[in-house]
Design a protein around this motif. Sequence first.
Motif, PDB file in Angstrom:
ATOM      1  N   GLU A  11       0.836  -1.206   0.000  1.00  0.00           N
ATOM      2  CA  GLU A  11       0.000   0.000   0.000  1.00  0.00           C
ATOM      3  C   GLU A  11       0.871   1.256   0.000  1.00  0.00           C
ATOM      4  N   MET A  12       1.991   1.205   0.720  1.00  0.00           N
ATOM      5  CA  MET A  12       2.909   2.348   0.736  1.00  0.00           C
ATOM      6  C   MET A  12       3.469   2.603  -0.657  1.00  0.00           C
ATOM      7  N   GLU A  13       3.802   1.535  -1.358  1.00  0.00           N
ATOM      8  CA  GLU A  13       4.340   1.678  -2.714  1.00  0.00           C
ATOM      9  C   GLU A  13       3.297   2.279  -3.652  1.00  0.00           C
ATOM     10  N   GLU A  14       2.035   1.874  -3.471  1.00  0.00           N
ATOM     11  CA  GLU A  14       0.956   2.451  -4.280  1.00  0.00           C
ATOM     12  C   GLU A  14       0.790   3.941  -3.976  1.00  0.00           C
ATOM     13  N   ALA A  15       0.836   4.285  -2.682  1.00  0.00           N
ATOM     14  CA  ALA A  15       0.695   5.691  -2.286  1.00  0.00           C
ATOM     15  C   ALA A  15       1.858   6.521  -2.824  1.00  0.00           C
ATOM     16  N   ALA A  16       3.071   5.956  -2.773  1.00  0.00           N
ATOM     17  CA  ALA A  16       4.245   6.664  -3.285  1.00  0.00           C
ATOM     18  C   ALA A  16       4.121   6.882  -4.788  1.00  0.00           C
ATOM     19  N   GLU A  17       3.664   5.864  -5.493  1.00  0.00           N
ATOM     20  CA  GLU A  17       3.491   5.963  -6.948  1.00  0.00           C
ATOM     21  C   GLU A  17       2.468   7.041  -7.296  1.00  0.00           C
ATOM     22  N   ALA A  18       1.428   7.156  -6.460  1.00  0.00           N
ATOM     23  CA  ALA A  18       0.370   8.138  -6.703  1.00  0.00           C
ATOM     24  C   ALA A  18       0.723   9.521  -6.166  1.00  0.00           C
ATOM     25  N   GLY A  19       1.837   9.618  -5.437  1.00  0.00           N
ATOM     26  CA  GLY A  19       2.217  10.902  -4.852  1.00  0.00           C
ATOM     27  C   GLY A  19       1.339  11.310  -3.685  1.00  0.00           C
ATOM     28  N   ASP A  20       0.689  10.324  -3.058  1.00  0.00           N
ATOM     29  CA  ASP A  20      -0.216  10.596  -1.936  1.00  0.00           C
ATOM     30  C   ASP A  20       0.593  10.582  -0.640  1.00  0.00           C
ATOM     31  N   THR A  21       1.185  11.723  -0.306  1.00  0.00           N
ATOM     32  CA  THR A  21       2.093  11.781   0.838  1.00  0.00           C
ATOM     33  C   THR A  21       1.378  11.586   2.168  1.00  0.00           C
ATOM     34  N   SER A  22       0.153  12.077   2.280  1.00  0.00           N
ATOM     35  CA  SER A  22      -0.583  11.929   3.535  1.00  0.00           C
ATOM     36  C   SER A  22      -0.872  10.458   3.820  1.00  0.00           C
ATOM     37  N   ARG A  23      -1.327   9.743   2.804  1.00  0.00           N
ATOM     38  CA  ARG A  23      -1.606   8.308   2.980  1.00  0.00           C
ATOM     39  C   ARG A  23      -0.314   7.543   3.243  1.00  0.00           C
ATOM     40  N   LEU A  24       0.750   7.922   2.560  1.00  0.00           N
ATOM     41  CA  LEU A  24       2.033   7.256   2.769  1.00  0.00           C
ATOM     42  C   LEU A  24       2.484   7.411   4.213  1.00  0.00           C
ATOM     43  N   PHE A  25       2.334   8.611   4.758  1.00  0.00           N
ATOM     44  CA  PHE A  25       2.742   8.840   6.142  1.00  0.00           C
ATOM     45  C   PHE A  25       1.901   8.005   7.101  1.00  0.00           C
ATOM     46  N   ASP A  26       0.585   7.978   6.882  1.00  0.00           N
ATOM     47  CA  ASP A  26      -0.293   7.204   7.761  1.00  0.00           C
ATOM     48  C   ASP A  26       0.045   5.712   7.704  1.00  0.00           C
ATOM     49  N   LEU A  27       0.380   5.226   6.521  1.00  0.00           N
ATOM     50  CA  LEU A  27       0.769   3.819   6.378  1.00  0.00           C
ATOM     51  C   LEU A  27       2.108   3.553   7.059  1.00  0.00           C
ATOM     52  N   ASP A  28       2.995   4.530   7.003  1.00  0.00           N
ATOM     53  CA  ASP A  28       4.286   4.428   7.693  1.00  0.00           C
ATOM     54  C   ASP A  28       4.058   4.241   9.193  1.00  0.00           C
ATOM     55  N   VAL A  29       3.160   5.044   9.754  1.00  0.00           N
ATOM     56  CA  VAL A  29       2.826   4.912  11.175  1.00  0.00           C
ATOM     57  C   VAL A  29       2.274   3.517  11.456  1.00  0.00           C
ATOM     58  N   ARG A  30       1.367   3.046  10.597  1.00  0.00           N
ATOM     59  CA  ARG A  30       0.759   1.725  10.803  1.00  0.00           C
ATOM     60  C   ARG A  30       1.814   0.618  10.719  1.00  0.00           C
ATOM     61  N   PHE A  31       2.753   0.765   9.797  1.00  0.00           N
ATOM     62  CA  PHE A  31       3.829  -0.220   9.654  1.00  0.00           C
ATOM     63  C   PHE A  31       4.596  -0.365  10.966  1.00  0.00           C
ATOM     64  N   HIS A  32       5.012   0.766  11.525  1.00  0.00           N
ATOM     65  CA  HIS A  32       5.810   0.706  12.751  1.00  0.00           C
ATOM     66  C   HIS A  32       4.986   0.218  13.934  1.00  0.00           C
ATOM     67  N   GLU A  33       3.722   0.575  13.989  1.00  0.00           N
ATOM     68  CA  GLU A  33       2.877   0.083  15.080  1.00  0.00           C
ATOM     69  C   GLU A  33       2.738  -1.438  15.015  1.00  0.00           C
ATOM     70  N   GLN A  34       2.608  -1.978  13.806  1.00  0.00           N
ATOM     71  CA  GLN A  34       2.535  -3.433  13.646  1.00  0.00           C
ATOM     72  C   GLN A  34       3.848  -4.091  14.070  1.00  0.00           C
ATOM     73  N   LEU A  35       4.952  -3.456  13.715  1.00  0.00           N
ATOM     74  CA  LEU A  35       6.260  -3.996  14.089  1.00  0.00           C
ATOM     75  C   LEU A  35       6.436  -3.965  15.606  1.00  0.00           C
ATOM     76  N   TRP A  36       6.037  -2.854  16.227  1.00  0.00           N
ATOM     77  CA  TRP A  36       6.138  -2.751  17.683  1.00  0.00           C
ATOM     78  C   TRP A  36       5.307  -3.834  18.371  1.00  0.00           C
ATOM     79  N   ALA A  37       4.120  -4.099  17.827  1.00  0.00           N
ATOM     80  CA  ALA A  37       3.230  -5.081  18.451  1.00  0.00           C
ATOM     81  C   ALA A  37       3.881  -6.462  18.511  1.00  0.00           C
ATOM     82  N   LEU A  38       4.767  -6.745  17.565  1.00  0.00           N
ATOM     83  CA  LEU A  38       5.429  -8.052  17.531  1.00  0.00           C
ATOM     84  C   LEU A  38       6.419  -8.236  18.675  1.00  0.00           C
ATOM     85  N   THR A  39       6.820  -7.145  19.318  1.00  0.00           N
ATOM     86  CA  THR A  39       7.812  -7.262  20.388  1.00  0.00           C
ATOM     87  C   THR A  39       7.236  -7.914  21.639  1.00  0.00           C
TER      88      THR A  39
END
Length: 224
Positions: free
Chosen positions: A115-143
Amino acid sequence: MEPVTDKSLADRVVDQLRDAIQNGAYAPGDRLVERRLAAELGVSHIPVREALTRLAEEGLVERLPRRGSRVAAIDAKELDDLSSLRVVLEQYVVERAMQNWTAEADATLRAIVAEMEEAAEAGDTSRLFDLDVRFHEQLWALTDHAMLVDLVAQLRGRISLFLRAATVALEPQALKAHAASHAALVDAIAGGDRPTAREAMAAHIQVAAERIEAGLPAPADGDG
């Protein structure tokens, strides 16, 4: 239905103000007037005052003697301090995530990256940032480490508004590289390559810090 307590009301005000600051509704240095915020949120000034105090403890708000509150700014030294500490903690996140890695976690994170790659391709910076946050939250949850998650979330939250501004300013090719860096992180963690995964996370945080620093105002004469 349970009655709303003063405590739960203050919690909701904290959440709303934190989101507004981190999403850029209030810029660094903006004044936060209790009466105005209370009117906007439809509450009394008491939960607003408590919320501002708690956000000051998180580093998102500065309390100014006899002058009220404002959204916190950041300088190069504080950015370096925060980023260097993030490297240490996020590298530990990587190690914990590797220990708890599953096929489901792999699929979830790769789906977010897609989804981040799609947002980057579309130039949707707001969505890319929100997905970035979600990515790290998912990674943190694994700890499976609540205290670690609290610490890394607080550190990232402190720079979130600056990171969003830096992400929005990225050129199209840089947006794609940003998304790709998350794919590289997943590959390293999934492959069980501890040194590569640690190095990838450190580089990821350093690039973010450099983007933020590029957008900081130049220090005034005499500030060193």
